[in-house]
Write a protein that holds these residues in place. Sequence first.
Motif, PDB file in Angstrom:
ATOM      1  N   GLY A   1      33.950  47.801  71.873  1.00  0.00           N
ATOM      2  CA  GLY A   1      35.393  47.959  71.804  1.00  0.00           C
ATOM      3  C   GLY A   1      36.111  46.670  71.455  1.00  0.00           C
TER       4      GLY A   1
ATOM      5  N   ILE B   1      38.885  43.999  72.309  1.00  0.00           N
ATOM      6  CA  ILE B   1      39.751  43.418  73.335  1.00  0.00           C
ATOM      7  C   ILE B   1      40.759  42.516  72.622  1.00  0.00           C
TER       8      ILE B   1
ATOM      9  N   HIS C   1      33.774  45.861  68.133  1.00  0.00           N
ATOM     10  CA  HIS C   1      33.190  45.020  69.172  1.00  0.00           C
ATOM     11  C   HIS C   1      33.999  43.737  69.327  1.00  0.00           C
TER      12      HIS C   1
ATOM     13  N   HIS D   1      34.732  48.256  78.477  1.00  0.00           N
ATOM     14  CA  HIS D   1      34.179  47.436  77.398  1.00  0.00           C
ATOM     15  C   HIS D   1      32.807  46.920  77.830  1.00  0.00           C
TER      16      HIS D   1
END
Length: 323
Positions: free
Chosen positions: A177, A179, A221, A245
């Motif tokens: 994921g 961030i 990512h 995550h």
Amino acid sequence: MQESISLTGNIPEQDAGKRLDQSLASLFPDYSRSRIKEWILEGGVTIDGTVVDKPRDKVLGGEQVTIEAQIEVQGQHQPEAIALDIVYEDDDILVINKPAGLVVHPGAGNQSGTLLNALLNHCPEIESVPRAGIIHRLDKDTTGLMVVAKTIPAQTHLVAQLQAREISREYEALVNGIIVAGGTVDEPIGRHDTKRTSMAVRAMGKPAVTHYRVMEKFRAHTHLRLKLETGRTHQIRVHMAHLQHPIVGDPLYGGRPKPPKDASETFRQGLREFKRQALHAAQLELAHPVSGEWMSWQAPLPQDMVAMLELMQQDKRDNPEDW
């Protein structure tokens, strides 16, 4: 296997009114207060010839103290010629760069082939230090820097630093994921209700704090730099999973690989074949337990994480329309 020790001394006059265990910890600084407390409770401490067994008793100052005690040594474990990547070594400490797959301490199913076995081979005198001087652990498949004490005094001082949160440990991780910005996870961690080998965020768990910042974002990512304020079992892995995550490749908390849309087969295959948590202890800083000098070490990312990072960067270059 146990080794006998004998200590004698006089309680300083200025310690009058202090707790017995507190005064003895100052008098014999090579041993921790908790260890001295155990010796008192076991009846191994005499004051002016009388056995005392209450750590809370107040001292008067000037008393003569004798300690007769036993220390566990690693006699049940065998030295093994296992190669170590030594980053730093002196008479008191050893800093290693642990590879993936190396178990730190013998346990169920891992009685040999561990870091402890390797340490007993590398420096046999470490046998007299509890846990062969191991101060903190890294999970089997987490890579990176660890400090080991080669003497009991060094171990006592390093454990005190660790408990006071004075040892700085920074990690790098690849997580699932995107961030957007850095932050802090301040969530207690305890044993999972139903999964014996797993930890989880739990209201009644032990306090756990992880700080993180973004190093690079990819299509699906993120490359993170993380700093531990506490050191709970699986802390970074649990906290990242709690944020939704999880760390790439994490067999306990990560779930299935999550390639971005239209990812190349090379990238997809790389994610499928990455079978460990992409987590690396990249930096370690502490005060030397004898000299007091502030010391710092860095360890570069291991090759498998470098290769995964390159796949993510290539995917990002191949899909510029997504940025």
